[in-house]
Design a protein around this motif. Structure first.
Motif, PDB file in Angstrom:
ATOM      1  N   VAL A 156      -2.333  -7.022 -13.151  1.00 40.18           N
ATOM      2  CA  VAL A 156      -1.240  -7.056 -14.126  1.00 40.18           C
ATOM      3  C   VAL A 156      -1.349  -8.302 -14.997  1.00 40.18           C
ATOM      4  O   VAL A 156      -1.173  -8.250 -16.229  1.00 40.18           O
ATOM      5  N   GLN A 172      -1.911  -8.744 -19.046  1.00 39.14           N
ATOM      6  CA  GLN A 172      -1.003  -9.533 -19.885  1.00 39.14           C
ATOM      7  C   GLN A 172      -1.771 -10.575 -20.697  1.00 39.14           C
ATOM      8  O   GLN A 172      -1.489 -10.791 -21.892  1.00 39.14           O
ATOM      9  N   GLY A 192      -4.242  -1.203 -17.223  1.00 39.45           N
ATOM     10  CA  GLY A 192      -3.128  -2.146 -17.200  1.00 39.45           C
ATOM     11  C   GLY A 192      -1.823  -1.493 -16.807  1.00 39.45           C
ATOM     12  O   GLY A 192      -1.068  -2.011 -15.963  1.00 39.45           O
ATOM     13  N   ALA A 236      -1.794  -0.593 -13.181  1.00 34.39           N
ATOM     14  CA  ALA A 236      -1.549  -1.766 -12.340  1.00 34.39           C
ATOM     15  C   ALA A 236      -0.059  -2.104 -12.293  1.00 34.39           C
ATOM     16  O   ALA A 236       0.496  -2.429 -11.230  1.00 34.39           O
ATOM     17  N   VAL A 237       0.626  -2.029 -13.465  1.00 32.60           N
ATOM     18  CA  VAL A 237       2.069  -2.297 -13.496  1.00 32.60           C
ATOM     19  C   VAL A 237       2.819  -1.273 -12.653  1.00 32.60           C
ATOM     20  O   VAL A 237       3.707  -1.626 -11.854  1.00 32.60           O
TER      21      VAL A 237
END
Length: 484
Positions: free
Chosen positions: A127, A131, A148, A151-152
């Motif tokens: 994460v 970012q 991404g 993963a979140v």
């Protein structure tokens, strides 16, 4: 509470009573065994008790009946049979034989829980990398965006699942521990009913005061070795997994942090070892104080007649001072390790990341720092268990020895030890006792009393019963003869 138990009384079956008397409780209460999987996993089977508690005072019929595997009577019957069959260390081996399936399930779930906790830092790292990539001026590819967001989503799902999993595991462990401790407490009472108990200390005068301490403090501690064994089995897996995960992030920088952890935990080990030693001394002092209080309450008239209230009160206060001093020492020995551990994670993190930046010359990013902080906590966990295990072992040794002695379990290599020779507590030969002033005297007394033997003195008033007692205690002067 003998090995052959009677039928369970009506008051132990609230559901049947509630069905006959619905005004006293809900008639459709169900036990854990009868609840559906969804109701069990979401704790919905507790809801009727909670709803009843909002409207009025909760009574026994409002409580769902216990599952068959959780009834103390059922567990006691199994445990008492195994206690009679087991020859060496019957308390611990009989308990483990009763609950080995539940203990194996707990051990498996503990290992899975630790591995799941190690997965969290790596999900967070993905994460954070996503970012950091968003903050750069370059555009992200479609696959990077998908990874991404996955993963979140995985991090959110992990948090929800971890809450659910931890609650279920904690409830299951508490239920198993409650079953074992209640069955063992009932076994202590059953042995007492059968007349097979004795005082836990070698120099204890009786078991009136000791039974309170044994049931209240020693029985639960007698099971601590089970959790120590389970922890030792899981320790290699936990330590190797934590070191491997941390080494993959900071490589050789893990060594200075590991040395720091070992230094702090060695000091914790020393302090908690002595806490375990003082635990044994504390409860023998507590037994002594309660025994003296019980003796004073039972013989208050004799103490008042002989004007011994103040001296006996002094002896009780001396025993209380001894107990408080040892309790104060245990408090200090417990608080110091907690104070040392308070800033350990921050210190190890500073040393590890500082050495990593110094040795590699790289810029420290959040995607490295935050996962390392979590992994350091996971590394401190297994290493921090050793001081606790030593402390729990010393406490267990104290609790187990006291409980085992109280229940009358001796050395298995000598199941029928010979009784030690009795000692003389009092011996008089041709003794004459007389007061310095007055004509009254006790003459020509020859008597032997063994330690623990009882003697009853009867007679009319003013015939010398109290004087004889004072002579035995050495307060009436000896005029002639041999007295010891």
């Amino acid at each position: 509470l003998a090995a052959k138990m009677p039928m369970i009384p009506r008051w132990a079956m609230p559901c049947a009573r509630a069905a006959k008397e619905p005004e006293m409780g809900y008639a459709n209460c169900k036990s854990c065994d009868e609840a559906s999987w969804f109701s069990y996993l979401t704790f919905r089977w507790i809801n009727p008790s909670v709803e009843a508690g909002i409207q009025r005072q909760v009574s026994l019929p409002d409580v769902p009946p216990l599952a068959a595997s959780e009834e103390t009577v059922t567990n006691l019957q199994r445990l008492m049979l195994l206690l009679e069959e087991t020859r060496k260390d019957p308390l611990i081996w009989a308990t483990m034989r009763c609950y080995w399936k539940q203990l194996l399930a707990i051990e498996t779930m503990n290992i899975l829980t630790y591995l799941l906790h190690l997965l969290s830092p790596f999900i967070m790292q993905r994460v954070l990398i996503f970012q950091e990539a968003q903050q750069q001026e370059t555009s992200l590819s479609e696959s990077e965006v998908i990874q991404g967001f996955l993963a979140v989503g995985a991090l959110v799902l992990y948090g929800v699942f971890n809450i659910f999993w931890s609650n279920q595991l904690g409830l299951f462990k508490q239920r198993v521990q409650l079953r074992m401790s209640n069955a063992l407490k009932a076994a202590v009472v059953a042995r007492g009913v059968e007349g097979k108990t004795r005082a836990p200390g070698e120099n204890q005068a009786g078991s009136d005061a000791a039974i309170y301490n044994v049931i209240s403090y020693d029985v639960t501690g007698s099971l601590a070795i089970i959790w120590i064994i389970l922890g030792l089995w899981a320790f290699p897996i936990q330590l190797s997994a934590a070191l491997t995960a941390l080494f993959s992030q900071v490589e050789g920088a893990v060594i200075p942090g590991l040395i720091t952890i070992l230094c702090f935990k060695s000091l914790d080990l020393f302090l908690l070892y002595w806490d375990g030693v003082y635990r044994d001394r504390l409860f023998f002092a507590k037994d002594e104080r309660l025994e003296r209080c019980s003796e004073g309450f039972m013989r208050i008239r004799t103490l008042q007649m002989l004007a011994w209230v103040k001296p006996f009160e002094k002896k009780i206060l001396e025993a209380r001072d001894k107990e408080l001093n040892r309790q104060w020492a245990r408090l200090w020995l417990k608080k110091m390790p907690a104070a040392l551990d308070y800033g350990l994670t921050a210190l190890v993190t500073l040393i590890t990341l500082g050495y990593y930046v110094h040795s590699t010359g790289e810029t420290l990013k959040a995607s490295v720092a935050l996962p390392v902080i979590q992994l350091i906590r996971q590394l401190i966990g297994p290493l921090g268990q050793f001081p606790m295990w030593v402390n729990e072992y010393k406490v267990w040794r104290s609790c187990y020895d006291r409980t085992s002695r109280f229940m009358g379990f001796g050395d298995s290599s000598n199941p029928s030890p010979q009784a030690p020779p009795k000692e003389l507590a009092l011996a008089l030969e041709n003794c004459i006792f007389a007061w310095p002033e007055g004509n009254f005297q006790l003459g020509e007394l020859t008597l032997e009393l063994e330690l623990g033997e009882h003697m009853v003195i009867v007679g009319e008033a003013a015939q010398g019963k109290t004087s004889l007692l004072l002579a035995f205690l050495g307060e009436m002067p000896l005029k002639s003869g041999s007295f010891c």
